[in-house]
Scaffold this motif. Structure first.
Motif, PDB file in Angstrom:
ATOM      1  N   LYS A  46       3.728  -1.350   9.598  1.00 50.66           N
ATOM      2  CA  LYS A  46       2.737  -0.925   8.583  1.00 50.66           C
ATOM      3  C   LYS A  46       1.572  -1.823   9.053  1.00 50.66           C
ATOM      4  N   ILE A  47       0.323  -1.308   8.840  1.00 51.53           N
ATOM      5  CA  ILE A  47      -0.973  -2.435   8.702  1.00 51.53           C
ATOM      6  C   ILE A  47      -1.413  -2.563   7.009  1.00 51.53           C
ATOM      7  N   PRO A  48      -1.955  -3.887   6.970  1.00 54.17           N
ATOM      8  CA  PRO A  48      -2.351  -4.839   7.849  1.00 54.17           C
ATOM      9  C   PRO A  48      -1.176  -5.922   8.206  1.00 54.17           C
ATOM     10  N   ASP A  53       1.742  -7.444   5.278  1.00 53.79           N
ATOM     11  CA  ASP A  53       1.857  -6.866   3.852  1.00 53.79           C
ATOM     12  C   ASP A  53       0.550  -7.292   3.211  1.00 53.79           C
ATOM     13  N   SER A  54      -0.566  -6.663   2.704  1.00 56.57           N
ATOM     14  CA  SER A  54      -1.508  -7.027   2.296  1.00 56.57           C
ATOM     15  C   SER A  54      -1.472  -7.845   1.021  1.00 56.57           C
ATOM     16  N   SER A  91      -7.843   2.119   6.248  1.00 53.30           N
ATOM     17  CA  SER A  91      -6.847   1.525   5.546  1.00 53.30           C
ATOM     18  C   SER A  91      -7.328   0.981   4.324  1.00 53.30           C
ATOM     19  N   PRO A 142      -1.729   2.509  12.893  1.00 58.02           N
ATOM     20  CA  PRO A 142      -0.284   2.501  12.666  1.00 58.02           C
ATOM     21  C   PRO A 142       0.726   3.705  12.998  1.00 58.02           C
ATOM     22  N   PHE A 155      -5.618  -1.174   2.403  1.00 58.50           N
ATOM     23  CA  PHE A 155      -4.833  -2.221   2.576  1.00 58.50           C
ATOM     24  C   PHE A 155      -5.522  -3.109   3.606  1.00 58.50           C
TER      25      PHE A 155
HETATM   26  N1  LIG Z   1       2.665  -2.585   0.888  1.00 60.52           N
HETATM   27  C1  LIG Z   1       1.784  -2.508   2.170  1.00 60.52           C
HETATM   28  C2  LIG Z   1       1.286  -1.038   2.477  1.00 60.52           C
HETATM   29  C3  LIG Z   1       0.820  -0.608   3.762  1.00 60.52           C
HETATM   30  C4  LIG Z   1       0.527   0.642   4.274  1.00 60.52           C
HETATM   31  O1  LIG Z   1       1.271   1.491   3.456  1.00 60.52           O
HETATM   32  N2  LIG Z   1      -0.332   0.769   5.283  1.00 60.52           N
HETATM   33  C5  LIG Z   1      -0.357   2.315   5.686  1.00 60.52           C
HETATM   34  C6  LIG Z   1      -1.652   2.566   6.245  1.00 60.52           C
HETATM   35  S1  LIG Z   1      -2.927   2.808   4.563  1.00 60.52           S
HETATM   36  C7  LIG Z   1       0.599   2.290   7.070  1.00 60.52           C
HETATM   37  O2  LIG Z   1       0.485   1.484   7.792  1.00 60.52           O
HETATM   38  N3  LIG Z   1       1.208   3.363   7.171  1.00 60.52           N
HETATM   39  C8  LIG Z   1       1.913   3.452   8.331  1.00 60.52           C
HETATM   40  C9  LIG Z   1       3.306   3.738   8.059  1.00 60.52           C
HETATM   41  O3  LIG Z   1       3.729   3.954   6.754  1.00 60.52           O
HETATM   42  O4  LIG Z   1       4.105   4.035   9.015  1.00 60.52           O
HETATM   43  C10 LIG Z   1       0.555  -3.258   2.049  1.00 60.52           C
HETATM   44  O5  LIG Z   1       0.140  -3.621   0.943  1.00 60.52           O
HETATM   45  O6  LIG Z   1       0.055  -3.880   3.220  1.00 60.52           O
END
Ligand SMILES: N[C@@H](CCC(=O)N[C@@H](CS)C(=O)NCC(=O)O)C(=O)O
Length: 215
Positions: free
Chosen positions: A49-51, A62-63, A10, A34, A12
């Motif tokens: 979501k990760i991280p 949230d990153s 990922s 995730p 992020f």
């Molecule tokens: N704004 C969040 C975005 C994190 C994000 O979109 N992570 C993706 C992986 S790259 C995720 O967890 N996707 C799974 C989902 O949206 O359910 C951050 O900065 O941490």
């Protein structure tokens, strides 16, 4: 010891790992994927979501939130410019990477070309991916090229702007996207400079191993 949650591919998760490496913060890495996350994970990352990150003070999702926290918690070296305007510019590039760049590099290129085929048995539609590379990436690259006047994007120092933009270029690179150095000379040199930092290089090597990329 602190724990960082989230699979290393990922962008992020990588963003936070680069900040942790630059600040020499030791942590354990739990590579949460995730999809269908546990109720326990949702308690720290309600959007699933990760991280997410946990230390002795508590847990945060949230990153951008985690990186801002790490800056306060571990101020040295500073990864946010002290000048107010340059600070805001750094935040802008972080936002640009986390919204506009990932919308193309992640959703339209890395996910369908790498994640889908390898982890979900979904064949890549190369016509659609090729169109995103040919039509959607160049305006993003043109903008970044226009913003580069020194080694780094904001404040004359390596900052959160370079971490956030650089991590998106790792995913593009893992998906086989190459930059045209004739068309984007400053950006090409910039991305190489960012990816050569030990903090990035170690993670790029890890990602390449995970994907079995040898070339
Ligand atoms: N704004 C969040 C975005 C994190 C994000 O979109 N992570 C993706 C992986 S790259 C995720 O967890 N996707 C799974 C989902 O949206 O359910 C951050 O900065 O941490």
């Amino acid at each position: 010891m602190a724990t960082l949650y989230g699979a290393g591919l990922s962008p992020f998760v990588r963003k936070v790992r680069v900040v942790l490496a630059e600040k020499h913060v030791a942590y354990e890495h739990d590579p949460v994927v995730p999809f269908n996350v546990s109720a326990e994970y949702k308690a720290i990352s309600p959007l699933g979501k990760i991280p997410a990150y946990r230390d002795e003070k508590g847990a945060l999702p949230d990153s951008s939130v985690i990186c801002a926290y790490l800056e306060k918690r571990h101020p040295t070296p500073a990864l946010y410019p002290s000048d107010p305007y340059e600070y805001a510019r750094a935040l802008w590039f972080e936002e640009y990477a986390d919204s506009a760049i990932v919308a193309v590099a992640g959703a339209k290129i890395f996910f369908p070309r790498v994640v889908g085929p390898r982890f979900f048995n979904q064949p890549a539609d190369e016509a659609v991916i090729g169109k995103a590379i040919a039509e959607d990436l160049p305006p993003l690259f043109d903008y970044l090229e226009s913003q580069l006047s020194g080694d780094w994007l904001a404040g004359g120092q390596f900052s959160i702007a370079d971490v956030a933009v650089g991590t998106q270029f790792v995913n593009m690179r893992l998906a086989g996207v190459t930059l045209d150095a004739q068309r984007w000379p400053k950006l090409t040199r910039y991305v190489a400079r960012v990816h050569e930092r030990p903090s990035f290089k170690a993670l790029i090597d890890e990602d390449r191993n995970a994907l079995g990329i040898t070339s």
